[in-house]
Design an enzyme around this catalytic site. Structure first.
Site, PDB file in Angstrom:
ATOM      1  N   VAL A 160      21.010  14.554  25.754  1.00  0.00           N
ATOM      2  CA  VAL A 160      19.379  14.649  25.158  1.00  0.00           C
ATOM      3  C   VAL A 160      19.519  16.256  24.735  1.00  0.00           C
ATOM      4  CG1 VAL A 160      17.228  14.683  26.562  1.00  0.00           C
ATOM      5  CG2 VAL A 160      18.919  14.329  27.641  1.00  0.00           C
TER       6      VAL A 160
ATOM      7  N   LYS B 261      24.428  10.093  27.211  1.00  0.00           N
ATOM      8  CA  LYS B 261      23.123   8.890  28.041  1.00  0.00           C
ATOM      9  C   LYS B 261      22.827   7.797  28.275  1.00  0.00           C
ATOM     10  CE  LYS B 261      23.626   9.355  22.805  1.00  0.00           C
ATOM     11  NZ  LYS B 261      24.115  10.012  22.493  1.00  0.00           N
TER      12      LYS B 261
ATOM     13  N   ASP C 217      18.791   4.365  22.767  1.00  0.00           N
ATOM     14  CA  ASP C 217      19.252   5.850  22.599  1.00  0.00           C
ATOM     15  C   ASP C 217      18.214   6.883  23.211  1.00  0.00           C
ATOM     16  OD1 ASP C 217      21.124   8.000  22.013  1.00  0.00           O
ATOM     17  OD2 ASP C 217      19.224   8.744  21.293  1.00  0.00           O
TER      18      ASP C 217
ATOM     19  N   GLY D  64      21.131  16.890  21.436  1.00  0.00           N
ATOM     20  CA  GLY D  64      21.977  17.549  21.096  1.00  0.00           C
ATOM     21  C   GLY D  64      21.925  18.807  21.656  1.00  0.00           C
TER      22      GLY D  64
ATOM     23  N   LYS E 293      17.976   8.985  27.306  1.00  0.00           N
ATOM     24  CA  LYS E 293      17.605   9.386  26.911  1.00  0.00           C
ATOM     25  C   LYS E 293      16.016  10.059  27.892  1.00  0.00           C
ATOM     26  CE  LYS E 293      19.589  11.792  22.990  1.00  0.00           C
ATOM     27  NZ  LYS E 293      19.272  11.144  21.470  1.00  0.00           N
TER      28      LYS E 293
HETATM   29  N1  HSE Z   1      22.101   9.185  18.054  1.00  0.00           N
HETATM   30  C1  HSE Z   1      21.640  10.760  18.672  1.00  0.00           C
HETATM   31  C2  HSE Z   1      20.832  10.572  17.747  1.00  0.00           C
HETATM   32  C3  HSE Z   1      22.675  11.127  18.633  1.00  0.00           C
HETATM   33  O1  HSE Z   1      20.525  10.002  16.824  1.00  0.00           O
HETATM   34  O2  HSE Z   1      19.564  11.695  17.840  1.00  0.00           O
HETATM   35  C4  HSE Z   1      22.167  12.136  19.908  1.00  0.00           C
HETATM   36  O3  HSE Z   1      21.921  11.587  21.166  1.00  0.00           O
END
Ligand code: HSE
Length: 442
Positions: free
Chosen positions: A134, A107, A203, A136, A207
């Site tokens: 995006v 991502k 993160d 999981g 996304k």
């Molecule tokens: N580190 C990310 C999260 C993993 O905690 O959602 C999935 O992208």
């Protein structure tokens, strides 16, 4: 790509928590995968940084290589789970230039430089799939990119980072400190290699950029996303949230908004994309999203409201999304066909958060004497921000001669709300602006 006689050669870049699970599924599901693809999937190598590191026994050490570039050159499909910008970008561009399809969970790279990858893939006529980037395991990229391609999306709102959801949930339910909860999330394999990407909202912002690009057919980079992480959230904030019937969640929101300076509600020609902690009422479905789960609402004109829910982080859930993409692109290799290319024709302007319409809960520590509330109310009125609720907190929380005031506003432009907060901070009767949180989903 036409008919293909032999196996589809797959290169795996990265062998961490997710990569290991990809290799495990490729081995344990080999027969079914071959039947679904129409040809066997052959894992031809796994690129790693450290050849000597301990590995799960499912990893065939003979496949490990530190020469990722050569591995890429021998693959029909490259699966990238390295994360980060480099060397992932160079390796994927090399793969694409060599005619390989790409499946990536990256991502950060897509959020920063997606158009470069799209353009390269388009020019080479190869697939670029990224369901795992995006939320999981949750099928979300494909529904937004393909299933909703005939609709007009108005809003995407949800929890897209499992680590921060786990952390906030542990703070609220177990009373853990933020740092303790982050450590647990790392141990459970939810966090990025560097958890600052999670807790500072990078993160989630990446996304959000990916989802917004797909939903609004507009290029949105992570730099266009307003981003606030969870490091400023205290145990006190969590307790006050509970006291007022809310939980704190890190939300990603991408929505259509009006043009600056226009009040016509039918004008939704721009978008705002934002990631920040927010108060969510306990009765809202997002409030019940626990642990590392993710949940995303997508609102579209014809479809109405859709909710996507599931495991948003962790090795096996993320590997599930990758395998789904792998089957699709491998099938294209065998049977022909190709996935969608970039759709950015709408070119909607991406506005700053000033244009978002939202509600604030402002926690003030004020002098506890007559006339103070009137002065505070005056500041709100001065910015045309309407107050919905005022609540005076427990005397025990505040110091002598002071009171805690919680003011919840009606919806207003974020610019007016933040100007209100700035003026409140300068008011002599306000000892402190303890916290400012947006309220969403009410
Ligand atoms: N580190 C990310 C999260 C993993 O905690 O959602 C999935 O992208």
């Amino acid at each position: 790509m036409g008919a293909h006689d032999g196996a589809v050669r797959v290169a795996l870049l990265g062998c961490g928590v997710v990569g290991t699970e990809v290799a495990r599924l490729m081995t344990s599901q080999a027969t079914d995968l071959a039947a679904r693809v129409g040809a066997p999937l052959e894992l031809v190598g796994i690129a790693v940084r450290n050849l000597d590191a301990q590995r799960d026994p499912v990893i065939d050490r003979a496949l490990l290589t530190s020469d990722a570039a050569s591995l890429v050159d021998r693959a029909d499909v490259v699966v990238e789970v390295l994360g980060g910008i480099e060397p992932a970008r160079s390796l994927l561009l090399r793969a694409i230039a060599g005619g390989a399809a790409v499946v990536t969970a990256n991502k950060a790279l897509l959020g920063q430089d997606g158009p470069t990858l799209y353009a390269a893939a388009d020019a080479a006529g190869v697939d670029l799939y990224f369901e795992a980037a995006v939320a999981g395991a949750i099928p979300l990229v494909r529904p937004v990119r393909e299933s909703l391609a005939g609709d007009r999306v108005t809003r995407v709102l949800g929890i897209v980072n499992g680590t921060t959801n786990y952390v906030l949930d542990q703070m609220a339910t177990v009373g853990l400190e933020l740092a303790q909860a982050v450590k647990q999330a790392q141990e459970l394999g939810y966090a990025e290699a560097d958890p600052t990407a999670d807790v500072e909202g990078y993160d989630a912002a990446a996304k959000a950029a990916i989802l917004a690009s797909l939903a609004f057919h507009t290029r949105v980079s992570v730099d266009d996303v307003h981003r606030e992480g969870i490091l400023g959230i205290t145990a006190d904030d969590v307790a006050w949230a509970a006291e007022t019937g809310h939980v704190i969640k890190l939300l990603a929101i991408a929505e259509r908004v009006g043009s600056p300076g226009h009040d016509d509600e039918r004008d939704t020609r721009g978008i705002v994309v934002r990631v920040h902690p927010a108060l969510v009422p306990l009765g809202h479905p997002l409030a019940g999203v626990r642990g590392a789960f993710n949940a995303v609402f997508v609102e579209a004109e014809a479809a109405g409201e859709l909710m996507f829910y599931g495991r948003g982080a962790g090795g096996a859930p993320t590997a599930s999304a990758i395998l789904g993409d792998l089957v699709t692109v491998a099938r294209h290799r065998v049977l022909g066909g190709k996935g969608p290319v970039e759709s950015s024709y709408a070119e909607l302007p991406v506005h700053s958060i000033a244009e978002a319409v939202t509600r604030y809960q402002i926690h003030l520590r004020v002098a506890d004497r007559s006339g103070v509330l009137a002065q505070v109310a005056q500041v709100f009125a001065g910015h045309d921000v309407s107050i919905e609720v005022v609540r005076q907190g427990q005397a025990t929380v505040a110091g002598g001669g002071q009171a805690d005031l919680l003011v919840v506003t009606h919806a207003a432009r974020d610019a007016a709300l933040s100007a209100t907060v700035a003026d409140l901070a300068g008011l002599p009767v306000v000892a402190a602006v303890v916290s400012v949180l947006r309220v969403e989903g009410a």
